[in-house]
Design a protein around this motif. Structure first.
Motif, PDB file in Angstrom:
ATOM      1  N   ASN A 153      47.696  36.376  36.082  1.00 26.95           N
ATOM      2  CA  ASN A 153      47.352  35.641  37.295  1.00 26.95           C
ATOM      3  C   ASN A 153      48.351  35.812  38.421  1.00 26.95           C
ATOM      4  OD1 ASN A 153      44.878  34.341  37.395  1.00 26.95           O
ATOM      5  ND2 ASN A 153      45.536  32.669  36.070  1.00 26.95           N
ATOM      6  N   GLN A 154      49.605  36.081  38.098  1.00 26.27           N
ATOM      7  CA  GLN A 154      50.611  36.119  39.157  1.00 26.27           C
ATOM      8  C   GLN A 154      50.419  37.321  40.079  1.00 26.27           C
ATOM      9  OE1 GLN A 154      54.753  36.549  38.368  1.00 26.27           O
ATOM     10  NE2 GLN A 154      54.519  38.305  37.011  1.00 26.27           N
ATOM     11  N   GLN A 155      50.581  37.055  41.364  1.00 30.08           N
ATOM     12  CA  GLN A 155      50.491  38.084  42.400  1.00 30.08           C
ATOM     13  C   GLN A 155      51.845  38.178  43.098  1.00 30.08           C
ATOM     14  OE1 GLN A 155      47.031  37.458  44.948  1.00 30.08           O
ATOM     15  NE2 GLN A 155      45.954  36.444  43.272  1.00 30.08           N
ATOM     16  N   LEU A 196      39.082  35.448  38.310  1.00 28.50           N
ATOM     17  CA  LEU A 196      37.869  34.800  38.805  1.00 28.50           C
ATOM     18  C   LEU A 196      37.757  33.367  38.291  1.00 28.50           C
ATOM     19  CD1 LEU A 196      35.209  37.655  38.491  1.00 28.50           C
ATOM     20  CD2 LEU A 196      36.137  36.693  40.603  1.00 28.50           C
ATOM     21  N   GLN A 197      38.271  33.120  37.094  1.00 27.63           N
ATOM     22  CA  GLN A 197      38.156  31.788  36.507  1.00 27.63           C
ATOM     23  C   GLN A 197      39.297  30.846  36.885  1.00 27.63           C
ATOM     24  OE1 GLN A 197      37.531  32.588  32.211  1.00 27.63           O
ATOM     25  NE2 GLN A 197      35.455  31.841  32.513  1.00 27.63           N
ATOM     26  N   THR A 239      41.807  35.215  47.007  1.00 29.29           N
ATOM     27  CA  THR A 239      40.639  34.665  46.310  1.00 29.29           C
ATOM     28  C   THR A 239      39.590  35.760  46.238  1.00 29.29           C
ATOM     29  OG1 THR A 239      39.738  33.815  48.402  1.00 29.29           O
ATOM     30  CG2 THR A 239      41.096  32.311  47.086  1.00 29.29           C
ATOM     31  N   TYR A 240      38.632  35.615  45.314  1.00 30.45           N
ATOM     32  CA  TYR A 240      37.651  36.669  45.087  1.00 30.45           C
ATOM     33  C   TYR A 240      36.243  36.093  45.031  1.00 30.45           C
ATOM     34  CZ  TYR A 240      42.123  38.420  43.366  1.00 30.45           C
ATOM     35  OH  TYR A 240      43.456  38.738  43.248  1.00 30.45           O
ATOM     36  N   CYS A 300      36.829  41.494  43.270  1.00 30.54           N
ATOM     37  CA  CYS A 300      38.110  41.342  42.583  1.00 30.54           C
ATOM     38  C   CYS A 300      38.692  42.694  42.204  1.00 30.54           C
ATOM     39  CB  CYS A 300      37.920  40.479  41.331  1.00 30.54           C
ATOM     40  SG  CYS A 300      39.463  40.075  40.484  1.00 30.54           S
ATOM     41  N   PHE A 301      37.870  43.562  41.624  1.00 30.83           N
ATOM     42  CA  PHE A 301      38.323  44.910  41.285  1.00 30.83           C
ATOM     43  C   PHE A 301      38.887  45.613  42.520  1.00 30.83           C
ATOM     44  CE2 PHE A 301      35.879  45.041  37.222  1.00 30.83           C
ATOM     45  CZ  PHE A 301      36.868  45.611  36.425  1.00 30.83           C
ATOM     46  N   THR A 302      38.154  45.530  43.632  1.00 32.54           N
ATOM     47  CA  THR A 302      38.531  46.222  44.867  1.00 32.54           C
ATOM     48  C   THR A 302      39.847  45.697  45.440  1.00 32.54           C
ATOM     49  OG1 THR A 302      36.192  46.597  45.409  1.00 32.54           O
ATOM     50  CG2 THR A 302      37.788  46.841  47.196  1.00 32.54           C
ATOM     51  N   LYS A 303      39.960  44.368  45.551  1.00 24.66           N
ATOM     52  CA  LYS A 303      41.155  43.766  46.143  1.00 24.66           C
ATOM     53  C   LYS A 303      42.396  43.993  45.281  1.00 24.66           C
ATOM     54  CE  LYS A 303      38.982  40.139  48.933  1.00 24.66           C
ATOM     55  NZ  LYS A 303      38.779  38.676  49.098  1.00 24.66           N
TER      56      LYS A 303
END
Length: 323
Positions: A51-53, A254-255, A265-266, A272-275
């Motif tokens: 989850n971490q960005q 996503l969850q 956010t997606y 999500c895959f793209t970002k």
């Protein structure tokens, strides 16, 4: 392969055409509880790593698996390592029972009753079918679990008490039954693919270990042995878990309902895959990959080993004799 099955030989998987659901359900439930209890802290670390960005300066709060585990334990102590385990233990019983029993049932249905042979295609379809059926329980279970596991990382735990019941009621009130099924498609993408890889591979490795029988535990017979089931489960779990890790990263993101400040956010799987690819590169899809292997490999090894101990058969047999 179960106690009612014969050995697996590539490219065909042999079965004795029998299926007894009640003891298998008991075995699946016990297997799930034992497995989750053993590996849950690693699963929590995996969720936080996925989850971490990167922060605005490009740094990451958790530098590695061990750094994440160390910081989590330091900040939240022992109980913090089991944050979200209650809902997982509650729902893992039906989840693992569905997964293991449906796979066995479909393998039984696809087996040629005259020859006792299950084709490779039948084995793959059986595994995929098991993965598809389990997501009815897996999706809400992981959605609720992830909110609690990730609370310490996102800071949500500092501002409010995150509970599975509270999260479920809030989602149900705001979005109805579909609220607790957020990430359903991503979960299906991960679990159907995982099961289609895992179960056939497990059967092949297990048969190989039994046929070689280097330890002499099988006594030259086509019978399941705990240590072989354990090793086959670990091997198949490691391969399958790494194979679907990109899907797991997307599903986890996503969850996750509460994002840390500045995190993306997606709107869906493709978004999500793209970002993730554009902002973090392809390596991001394997975040927590080693951690996931450390979770899934022993989880399925333990679960598969316990499943084939035949505890359910002994329990059913005991009550049958006492009547």
């Amino acid at each position: 392969m179960t106690q009612t099955e014969k050995a697996v030989t590539v490219p065909h998987i042999h079965h004795t055409p029998q299926f007894f659901p009640i003891p298998k359900i008991i075995n699946g439930a016990i297997a799930g509880i034992v497995g989750v209890t053993c590996v849950f802290p690693i699963d929590l670390v995996k969720t936080r790593l996925q989850n971490q960005q990167p922060m605005p300066n490009g740094e990451l709060y958790y530098k590695s698996l061990f750094d994440c585990a160390k910081k989590t334990f330091k900040n939240e102590r022992f109980l913090g390592m089991y944050r979200g385990s209650a809902v997982n233990l509650l729902l893992i019983t039906p989840e693992k029972a569905i997964k293991l029993v449906v796979n066995d049932y479909l393998r039984y249905k696809f087996t040629d009753k005259k020859t006792g042979v299950l084709s490779s295609g039948g084995a793959i379809i059986s595994g995929a079918g098991a993965g598809l059926c389990q997501i009815v329980v897996t999706t809400p279970m992981e959605l609720l679990k992830i909110q609690q596991q990730d609370a310490g990382r996102s800071g949500a735990a500092k501002t409010e008490r995150i509970t599975a019941t509270g999260t479920a009621l809030k989602l149900f009130k705001e979005k109805g039954i579909l609220g607790i099924y957020k990430g359903f498609r991503a979960t299906a993408l991960r679990d159907v693919t995982f099961s289609a890889i895992y179960f056939p591979l497990f059967a092949i490795v297990n048969e190989k270990l039994i046929s070689d029988d280097l330890t002499g535990l099988a006594g030259g017979l086509d019978q399941p042995v705990f240590i072989y089931s354990l090793c086959a489960g670990i091997t198949a779990g490691a391969v399958a878990s790494l194979s679907v890790n990109p899907f797991d990263v997307v599903k986890t993101r996503l969850q996750t309902l509460k994002k840390a400040e500045g995190e993306a956010t997606y709107s869906g799987i493709l978004d999500c895959f793209t970002k993730v690819y554009k902002t973090e590169g392809w390596k991001a899809f394997f975040k927590g990959g080693f951690c996931r292997i450390l979770v899934i490999a022993p989880l399925f090894g333990i679960a598969q080993g316990v499943y084939f101990l035949g505890i359910g058969e002994h329990i059913v047999g005991f009550f049958s004799k006492s009547k």
